[in-house]
Design a protein around this motif. Structure first.
Motif, short mmCIF file in Angstrom:
data_model
loop_
_atom_site.label_atom_id
_atom_site.label_comp_id
_atom_site.label_asym_id
_atom_site.label_seq_id
_atom_site.Cartn_x
_atom_site.Cartn_y
_atom_site.Cartn_z
N VAL A 285 31.51 5.80 35.88
CA VAL A 285 32.39 4.86 35.17
C VAL A 285 32.32 3.46 35.79
CG1 VAL A 285 34.76 4.47 34.34
CG2 VAL A 285 33.88 6.79 34.50
N ALA A 286 31.80 3.38 37.03
CA ALA A 286 31.63 2.07 37.66
C ALA A 286 30.55 1.24 36.96
CB ALA A 286 31.30 2.23 39.14
N CYS A 287 29.84 1.85 35.99
CA CYS A 287 28.90 1.09 35.15
C CYS A 287 29.67 0.27 34.11
CB CYS A 287 27.98 2.03 34.35
SG CYS A 287 26.77 2.85 35.36
N ASN A 288 30.93 0.61 33.87
CA ASN A 288 31.68 0.00 32.77
C ASN A 288 31.82 -1.52 32.95
OD1 ASN A 288 34.56 -0.81 31.57
ND2 ASN A 288 33.65 0.81 30.35
N SER A 289 31.40 -2.26 31.94
CA SER A 289 31.37 -3.72 32.11
C SER A 289 32.75 -4.33 32.23
CB SER A 289 30.57 -4.38 30.99
OG SER A 289 30.75 -3.72 29.79
N ARG A 290 33.73 -3.80 31.48
CA ARG A 290 35.08 -4.37 31.55
C ARG A 290 35.71 -4.05 32.91
NH1 ARG A 290 38.20 -8.47 30.53
NH2 ARG A 290 40.37 -7.91 30.14
N LEU A 291 35.47 -2.84 33.42
CA LEU A 291 36.01 -2.48 34.74
C LEU A 291 35.41 -3.40 35.81
CD1 LEU A 291 37.63 -0.62 36.64
CD2 LEU A 291 35.65 0.92 36.69
N ARG A 292 34.11 -3.64 35.73
CA ARG A 292 33.46 -4.49 36.73
C ARG A 292 34.03 -5.90 36.68
NH1 ARG A 292 28.54 -1.56 38.39
NH2 ARG A 292 27.61 -3.40 39.29
N GLU A 293 34.21 -6.39 35.43
CA GLU A 293 34.74 -7.75 35.25
C GLU A 293 36.16 -7.86 35.82
OE1 GLU A 293 33.94 -9.68 31.21
OE2 GLU A 293 36.02 -9.05 31.03
N ARG A 294 37.01 -6.90 35.46
CA ARG A 294 38.41 -6.96 35.90
C ARG A 294 38.54 -6.75 37.41
NH1 ARG A 294 42.45 -5.23 32.60
NH2 ARG A 294 43.64 -5.47 34.53
N LEU A 295 37.68 -5.91 37.99
CA LEU A 295 37.73 -5.72 39.44
C LEU A 295 37.36 -7.02 40.15
CD1 LEU A 295 36.07 -2.21 39.82
CD2 LEU A 295 38.35 -2.81 40.63
N GLU A 296 36.35 -7.71 39.63
CA GLU A 296 35.94 -8.97 40.27
C GLU A 296 37.08 -9.97 40.22
OE1 GLU A 296 32.04 -10.28 39.41
OE2 GLU A 296 31.27 -8.38 40.15
#
Ligand code: KG4
Ligand code: ZN
Length: 344
Positions: A285-296
């Motif tokens: 799930v760490a591939c998820n683009s929205r998760l990556r964006e929001r974590l950054e």
């Protein structure tokens, strides 16, 4: 020092060669996705048979890609838990056989902790100490990681894992399997605020996760409430379904936003509570683009150093196993041939 990593816990057959626990010389991943698509999920019996076919060619290819011989390998690291038992046994038996035949040490690796180690691969930065969040098809867990091999579980899923929720919601929306990548894609054109789905934070100080209620909320929104409150649903009798592409995109985006809110909120909360200034993420799930964006965004705002592995090291792979195996090997945490596989 070269470690050979072997991973077969679910539906990827993978072999990798990693130098000094960091530099990935080869990472071969034979995916079985096409075999499981007709069934809408992983079929354990099909998975372990496919591992039998793919395992030796994957190891041969990894050695070729790395320009190494079996004799160059200093240790064999294998995932022995958790996972599908038949699948695990294929990798474990292969690893034991190689370790015995080559007279090299054997190391048993926990799959979930290997996911966290993915962030260290091909990376020169020190990533510990840190809070670690694993988000995969089978697990959603938060750890405090003092080092790659000194970890403490802070919380984990009480029902559906994050990836499992993505897969089930995708199935519900008629998007097929595996669900995560397609929801990620559909959500880009959807309105994240179209539906106000629940954000299951549980108790304010809890680091556990629960996504099954959220999944049910999506189900009810798509198909309407089941007739008769509290009764077991009878899907055949429900109204609804037949959503337009726009409606599916809105549903996907709103669902994804709810999951991401919880994951980001809990991960940042764990950093604050433990005082750790680094956050490591791992799992499919760490591939998820929205998760990556929001974590950054969230880590930037909270001065947390974020260690996100490249997408190729997020789903199941043996490089993360070989990498973590190196640290266990150096710490003398080797196993003997009695090492067993365990589903949990
Ligand atoms: O880590 P992984 O390869 O296998 C397990 O250890 O479970 O994770 C697989 C999960 C699947 O549930 C898949 O739907 C999800 O990762 N996944 C994603 C994305 N890519 C894979 N979920 C959300 N967004 C994605 N882009
Ligand atoms: Zn995994």
């Amino acid at each position: 020092m070269l470690t050979l990593g072997i991973e077969s816990s679910c539906d990827e057959t993978s072999a990798a060669i990693v130098a000094e626990g960091r530099r990935v010389l080869a990472n071969v991943v034979a995916t079985q996705e096409d075999l499981h698509v007709p069934y809408g999920g992983v079929v354990p019996e099909i998975a372990c048979r496919a591992h039998l076919v793919e395992m030796v060619p994957a190891i041969r290819k990894a050695l070729r890609d790395a320009g190494a011989e079996l004799d160059d390998v200093d240790g064999v690291a294998v995932v022995h838990r958790p996972g599908l038992i038949g699948s695990l046994l294929v990798g474990l038996t292969t690893a034991k056989t190689l370790a015995w035949a080559l007279d090299k040490p054997l190391v048993g690796v926990e799959h979930i902790l290997a996911h966290l180690y993915a962030a260290a691969l091909d990376c020169d930065d020190d990533i510990y100490p840190a809070v670690g969040l694993v988000v995969s098809g089978g697990h959603t867990s938060l750890y405090r990681c003092r080092s790659p091999i000194d970890t403490e579980l802070l919380g984990s899923t009480t029902d559906d894992a994050a990836g499992e929720a993505f897969d089930k919601v995708a199935k519900l929306l008629g998007l097929g399997y595996p669900g995560g990548p397609v929801i990620d894609r559909m959500a880009r054109d959807g309105d994240r605020t179209a539906h106000d789905f629940p954000r299951p934070f549980l108790a304010p100080d809890s680091f556990d996760f629960s996504f099954s209620g959220l999944k049910t909320a999506v189900l009810y929104k798509c198909k309407g409430q089941p007739p008769g409150r509290g009764k077991a649903p009878e899907p055949g009798r429900w109204e609804g379904g037949g959503l337009s592409e726009r409606e599916v995109a809105d549903m996907a985006a709103s669902f994804q936003e709810a999951v991401v809110d919880v994951l980001v909120g809990k991960a940042v909360g764990a950093c604050k509570r433990t005082g750790e200034e680094r956050l490591i993420i791992g799992g499919g799930v760490a591939c998820n683009s929205r998760l990556r964006e929001r974590l950054e965004e969230a880590c930037g705002e909270n001065r947390i150093r974020l260690h996100l592995p490249p997408r190729k090291y997020c789903p199941d792979n043996a490089a993360m196993v070989a990498g973590l195996g190196y640290h266990l090997l150096r710490a003398g945490r080797t196993a003997d041939l009695a090492l067993d596989a365990a589903p949990r």
